[in-house]
Write a protein that holds these residues in place. Structure first.
Motif, PDB file in Angstrom:
ATOM      1  N   LEU A 201       0.951  -1.266   0.300  1.00 51.46           N
ATOM      2  CA  LEU A 201       0.163   0.145  -0.008  1.00 51.46           C
ATOM      3  C   LEU A 201       0.982   1.187   0.063  1.00 51.46           C
ATOM      4  O   LEU A 201       0.556   2.241  -0.714  1.00 51.46           O
ATOM      5  CB  LEU A 201      -0.592   0.042   1.311  1.00 51.46           C
ATOM      6  N   PHE A 202       1.873   1.254   0.824  1.00 46.41           N
ATOM      7  CA  PHE A 202       2.635   2.384   0.761  1.00 46.41           C
ATOM      8  C   PHE A 202       3.546   2.557  -0.475  1.00 46.41           C
ATOM      9  O   PHE A 202       3.467   3.882  -1.070  1.00 46.41           O
ATOM     10  CB  PHE A 202       3.987   2.035   1.970  1.00 46.41           C
ATOM     11  N   ILE A 203       3.898   1.492  -1.117  1.00 45.99           N
ATOM     12  CA  ILE A 203       4.516   1.885  -2.464  1.00 45.99           C
ATOM     13  C   ILE A 203       3.410   2.196  -3.482  1.00 45.99           C
ATOM     14  O   ILE A 203       3.561   3.038  -4.097  1.00 45.99           O
ATOM     15  CB  ILE A 203       4.947   0.173  -2.985  1.00 45.99           C
ATOM     16  N   LEU A 204       2.314   1.785  -3.406  1.00 48.21           N
ATOM     17  CA  LEU A 204       1.248   2.018  -4.058  1.00 48.21           C
ATOM     18  C   LEU A 204       0.966   3.532  -4.226  1.00 48.21           C
ATOM     19  O   LEU A 204       0.893   4.320  -5.167  1.00 48.21           O
ATOM     20  CB  LEU A 204      -0.115   1.204  -4.049  1.00 48.21           C
ATOM     21  N   GLY A 205       0.988   4.120  -3.108  1.00 50.92           N
ATOM     22  CA  GLY A 205       0.698   5.561  -2.747  1.00 50.92           C
ATOM     23  C   GLY A 205       2.056   6.355  -3.637  1.00 50.92           C
ATOM     24  O   GLY A 205       1.601   7.380  -4.137  1.00 50.92           O
TER      25      GLY A 205
ATOM     26  N   CYS B  95       1.564   8.812  -6.905  1.00 48.98           N
ATOM     27  CA  CYS B  95       1.758  10.167  -6.836  1.00 48.98           C
ATOM     28  C   CYS B  95       2.868  10.369  -8.115  1.00 48.98           C
ATOM     29  O   CYS B  95       2.778  11.300  -8.688  1.00 48.98           O
ATOM     30  CB  CYS B  95       2.527  10.472  -5.722  1.00 48.98           C
ATOM     31  N   PHE B  96       3.921   9.344  -8.224  1.00 52.68           N
ATOM     32  CA  PHE B  96       4.702   9.463  -9.459  1.00 52.68           C
ATOM     33  C   PHE B  96       4.173   9.379 -10.616  1.00 52.68           C
ATOM     34  O   PHE B  96       4.334  10.235 -11.544  1.00 52.68           O
ATOM     35  CB  PHE B  96       5.974   8.399  -9.272  1.00 52.68           C
ATOM     36  N   ALA B  97       3.239   8.631 -10.502  1.00 55.93           N
ATOM     37  CA  ALA B  97       2.454   8.440 -12.175  1.00 55.93           C
ATOM     38  C   ALA B  97       1.731   9.602 -12.341  1.00 55.93           C
ATOM     39  O   ALA B  97       1.879   9.981 -13.589  1.00 55.93           O
ATOM     40  CB  ALA B  97       1.787   7.190 -11.924  1.00 55.93           C
ATOM     41  N   LEU B  98       0.926  10.262 -11.431  1.00 58.04           N
ATOM     42  CA  LEU B  98       0.113  11.425 -11.716  1.00 58.04           C
ATOM     43  C   LEU B  98       1.047  12.661 -12.155  1.00 58.04           C
ATOM     44  O   LEU B  98       0.883  13.356 -12.997  1.00 58.04           O
ATOM     45  CB  LEU B  98      -0.743  11.610 -10.545  1.00 58.04           C
ATOM     46  N   PHE B  99       1.971  12.868 -11.115  1.00 57.85           N
ATOM     47  CA  PHE B  99       2.878  14.115 -11.027  1.00 57.85           C
ATOM     48  C   PHE B  99       3.928  14.126 -11.801  1.00 57.85           C
ATOM     49  O   PHE B  99       4.507  15.140 -11.942  1.00 57.85           O
ATOM     50  CB  PHE B  99       2.698  14.633  -9.683  1.00 57.85           C
ATOM     51  N   SER B 100       4.519  12.959 -12.229  1.00 60.63           N
ATOM     52  CA  SER B 100       5.807  12.807 -12.832  1.00 60.63           C
ATOM     53  C   SER B 100       5.781  12.174 -13.948  1.00 60.63           C
ATOM     54  O   SER B 100       6.317  12.880 -15.095  1.00 60.63           O
ATOM     55  CB  SER B 100       6.819  12.194 -11.847  1.00 60.63           C
ATOM     56  N   TRP B 101       5.176  11.065 -14.049  1.00 67.72           N
ATOM     57  CA  TRP B 101       5.536  10.324 -15.412  1.00 67.72           C
ATOM     58  C   TRP B 101       4.471  10.719 -16.333  1.00 67.72           C
ATOM     59  O   TRP B 101       4.634  10.813 -17.580  1.00 67.72           O
ATOM     60  CB  TRP B 101       5.107   8.478 -15.068  1.00 67.72           C
ATOM     61  N   TRP B 102       3.047  10.784 -15.988  1.00 67.72           N
ATOM     62  CA  TRP B 102       2.010  11.178 -16.861  1.00 67.72           C
ATOM     63  C   TRP B 102       2.391  12.420 -17.465  1.00 67.72           C
ATOM     64  O   TRP B 102       2.230  12.621 -18.709  1.00 67.72           O
ATOM     65  CB  TRP B 102       0.738  10.983 -16.160  1.00 67.72           C
ATOM     66  N   PRO B 103       2.760  13.520 -16.769  1.00 67.60           N
ATOM     67  CA  PRO B 103       2.957  14.790 -17.414  1.00 67.60           C
ATOM     68  C   PRO B 103       4.186  14.696 -18.492  1.00 67.60           C
ATOM     69  O   PRO B 103       3.993  15.341 -19.617  1.00 67.60           O
ATOM     70  CB  PRO B 103       3.597  15.818 -16.450  1.00 67.60           C
ATOM     71  N   MET B 104       5.148  13.875 -18.220  1.00 68.21           N
ATOM     72  CA  MET B 104       6.255  13.755 -19.266  1.00 68.21           C
ATOM     73  C   MET B 104       5.674  12.815 -20.388  1.00 68.21           C
ATOM     74  O   MET B 104       5.635  13.264 -21.579  1.00 68.21           O
ATOM     75  CB  MET B 104       7.334  12.612 -18.734  1.00 68.21           C
ATOM     76  N   VAL B 105       4.712  11.763 -20.392  1.00 67.72           N
ATOM     77  CA  VAL B 105       4.090  11.218 -21.320  1.00 67.72           C
ATOM     78  C   VAL B 105       3.131  12.081 -22.036  1.00 67.72           C
ATOM     79  O   VAL B 105       3.278  12.286 -23.458  1.00 67.72           O
ATOM     80  CB  VAL B 105       3.083  10.179 -20.829  1.00 67.72           C
TER      81      VAL B 105
END
Lengths: 317, 459
Positions: free
Chosen positions: A40-44, A48-58
């Protein structure tokens, strides 16, 4: 040395393979029950990374192939944005500016903090006081510092630097107007002043890790301070220096605050990121902005890749 | 006071409704009011550009106006949005696209055409007759919010504020230099002569200054181009139109003032506030600006109004027109559009209330007497000017030359992709103001090429 690395690499590989085999044997449900909280900790963090870091890059990669201003219809335009960016008369000027800034920053902004850290480390008294003095500009909000320096560089006699030159009966200087190179150098001076505090602290921390006996041995051998720096300090700091060098290049190639707040882009001081900002918020052409952003990212990725490879091969030799 | 305000508001609103009822529509086919709109149904509208808390008095006035308006129209609830700056280019389009734009949103004139083109604004042509004093609003201002910026296009917004560039000058320095402070220069040659006289005073006094960074250089280049009979882009808006004699004369004149006459100081790369600061400190004789900058200098630096004045843009034939207004979200219901128009009428389009409540402004020591906003023409403009004159608390004679010249001048809106073009214009302006051997034809060619790229890219 090389053999040791290969042996430990092989051991690590075996350990990973064994761990994978163990994981295969344990059913997923049991693993989830056992380590649920951890997942769960990893999921959080992953979300966060997916939303605010990876998705903006994609999203940026996608946008670089689109014509969009967010408000109207979005169209796929293939490589048109890249073609426009390359055809812009200011394209190469912006790269030249960022490149020159990076070059000057390497000479000044990279060497000066290292030299100051070495000097501070050698000091016997008032070390804390000087450390604070060097770090103070980092605590000043960057834009406030930039405005302060803009006043320093005023071309008439109301600027601080020209006031001093005038009082010394020396000719005053038109800092941003006389030449492009001087304008860029002026920005690098501010950047070095504003940012070197953090680098000095990192170097100082690394210097604490250099074994004292190496210096003692060098001193017994009659090495001067310069020789001690060359043969003890620098080799011991090789790892941190190479890391800082890469970070320095990556950061300075993305220079924006200095040309925006101090020179306002005059005399060819529009950098690549400044140009990206202009595409996005003056022209509202987010496709061009994304395309130039991707180009910058590619250049920095290639640089970092080559640099890391070279650093690793030098280390292995 | 409260009763007075209420009865005053009721009277004015009734007058406004009567005027609106008799107002005629424009040339569009959709000139009648929308059918099936229940004007008494409860409706809520969000409205942009509420003054921020840092501007205590304007905010208090706004809140008082909202309260008075809601009493007048009990079925309408106005929710104010104080996001400032009112029109932020960094978030404007994202807010539009994400549906977070207010129901009645604020735009600069330069954004109006982009918003219309993007399809994010509601067509309000069929409601146009409900706009107060609609037939008296200056056509050039309404055209900014029309489809294609043409008087035959449908209306998508309501202008609420405008400015035209002129020549701001320092009366105190004029007197000191032996110039007539009530006779501002009306040609560029006179500007040059007056600037020489002021610079001769010595002591760091600068005759004339101009911008060359942060897009302001390009902005002034275009304004000065207009004053010399030029236009920034071709009639079809597809290519640059200043790589010619008009463009060359703008840059050559500035270069001559800077390096032959030496009347522009050595500090270049100036941005918006720099010139205000220089003028306020009493060191600058003239710059191109609009009357509202006097208010800024007075409030920010305490400069006396008596020392400042505005003349017409040199040449006195054409100048750059700018301003702002309100547009309506395309998701608005007809009821919201009608309610929004009623609010804009109340706050921005009626002499005597809202932004034109001269009595209130005067009692609060806010400046009354500036020649702009200058929304109307004809009898409505005359009546408003009379009301304004009654409460004027700044020397209106300091704008006489400017006001007298405007009616005969051509007021030209900013070019398409204005900010992007201005950004490229900075380089040319900076070069002529900082390089003694600047290659003016080369600079114009580069600037025009960059402008063509911007315009082609935007189509």
């Amino acid at each position: 040395m090389a053999t040791t690395i290969n042996v430990s690499a092989a051991t690590a590989y075996d350990a990973r393979a064994a761990a994978r085999a163990r994981r295969r044997r344990v059913p997923l449900g049991r693993r989830l029950r056992k380590h649920g909280t951890g997942y769960l900790f990893i999921l959080g963090a992953a979300v966060c990374f997916a939303l605010f870091s990876w998705w903006p890059m994609v999203r940026e990669v996608i946008m670089s192939f689109q014509k969009t201003n967010f408000a109207g219809q979005t169209k796929w335009v293939g490589f048109e944005n890249y073609r426009h960016v390359f055809a812009d008369p200011d394209f190469w000027a912006a790269w030249r500016m960022s490149g020159l800034f990076t070059l000057f920053a390497l000479v000044l902004g990279f060497a000066v903090p290292l030299a100051i850290a070495v000097v501070l480390n050698e000091m016997r008294h008032a070390k804390g006081y000087f450390r604070l003095l060097v770090y103070l500009p980092v605590m000043l909000p960057p834009v406030a510092g930039a405005f302060l320096w803009r006043w320093f560089y005023q071309s008439d006699d109301s600027g601080l630097f020209n006031m001093v030159l005038h009082d010394l009966h020396l000719p005053t200087i038109q800092w941003f107007q006389s030449s492009h190179e001087l304008a860029v150098l002026c920005l690098v001076l501010f950047s070095t002043w504003a940012n070197m505090g953090s680098s000095v602290l990192i170097y100082l921390a690394a210097l604490q890790g250099v074994p004292g006996e190496l210096y003692e041995a060098a001193e017994l051998d009659g090495a001067s301070i310069l020789k001690r720096v060359r043969h003890v300090t620098l080799p011991q700091l090789k790892l941190i220096i190479s890391l800082m060098l890469m970070l320095q290049v990556v950061n300075t190639m993305q220079v924006f605050l200095e040309p925006d707040a101090i020179s306002h882009g005059v005399n060819g001081t529009v950098s690549v990121v400044y140009q990206i900002y202009d595409y996005a918020f003056s022209s509202l052409n987010f496709g061009n902005a994304a395309a130039l952003g991707i180009l910058l990212m590619l250049v920095l990725m290639i640089f970092s890749g080559i640099y890391l490879k070279l650093a690793r091969s030098v280390e292995e030799d | 006071m409260h009763v007075f305000q209420r009865s005053k508001a009721l009277t004015i609103a009734a007058t406004a409704l009567a005027v609106a009822a008799t107002a005629t529509g424009c040339s569009s086919s959709k000139s009648s009011a929308a059918a099936n709109v229940d004007s008494n149904a409860p409706v809520t509208i969000t409205v942009g550009c509420e003054p921020p808390t840092s501007q205590a008095q304007p905010r208090a006035n706004w809140l008082a106006d909202v309260a008075a308006f809601e009493k007048l129209h009990p079925n309408i609830t106005v929710k104010s949005d104080d996001a400032n700056p009112c029109d932020d280019p960094t978030t404007f389009n994202a807010k539009l696209a994400s549906g977070n734009m207010d129901d009645v949103f604020y735009t600069y004139f330069t954004d109006g055409p982009n918003v219309v083109a993007s399809g994010q604004a509601a067509d309000i042509q069929q409601y146009a007759s409900q706009i107060n004093n609609y037939s008296s609003i200056q056509q050039s201002l309404l055209d900014v919010y029309r489809d294609g910026q043409s008087s035959s296009g449908d209306l998508y917004g309501i202008p609420t504020g405008n400015y035209s560039l002129g020549l701001v000058y320092n009366k105190a320095l004029f007197k000191k230099a032996g110039l007539d402070p009530d006779q501002p220069p009306t040609t560029w040659d006179q500007v040059e002569q007056d600037a020489i006289a002021i610079t001769k005073l010595g002591g760091g006094d600068i005759g004339y200054a101009d911008y060359s960074a942060q897009n302001t250089g390009g902005w002034h280049f275009v304004a000065e181009l207009y004053s010399r009979g030029g236009t920034a882009v071709s009639a079809d808006g597809k290519s640059a139109n200043f790589d010619n004699a008009a463009g060359q004369s703008v840059l050559e004149f500035l270069h001559k003032m800077r390096f032959t006459d030496n009347v522009m100081g050595t500090n270049q790369g100036l941005v918006y506030n720099d010139l205000l600061q220089m003028m306020a400190s009493g060191k600058l004789g003239m710059y191109v600006g609009d009357p509202s900058t006097l208010t800024s200098m007075h409030s920010q630096y305490g400069t006396a109004y008596d020392d400042l004045a505005v003349g017409p843009m040199p040449g006195a034939t054409a100048t750059l027109l700018g301003g702002s207004g309100y547009m309506f979200n395309k998701k608005d219901t007809p009821e919201q559009i009608e309610a929004g128009i009623k609010w804009v009428n109340y706050e921005f389009e009626t002499s005597g209330i809202g932004q034109f409540d001269y009595q209130r402004l005067s009692s609060q020591n806010q400046p009354v007497g500036l020649p702009e906003p200058d929304l109307w023409q004809g009898a409505v403009a005359t009546a408003d000017n009379t009301a304004k004159a009654k409460y004027a608390n700044i020397p209106t004679t300091n704008f006489t030359a400017y006001v007298n010249a405007l009616p005969s001048m051509k007021l030209i809106i900013e070019p398409p992709q204005a900010q992007a073009i201005y950004a490229k214009g900075d380089a040319a302006m900076f070069a002529v103001l900082s390089k003694p051997n600047a290659d003016i034809p080369g600079l114009l060619k580069t600037f025009a090429a960059a402008t063509n790229t911007i315009l082609a890219n935007a189509q």
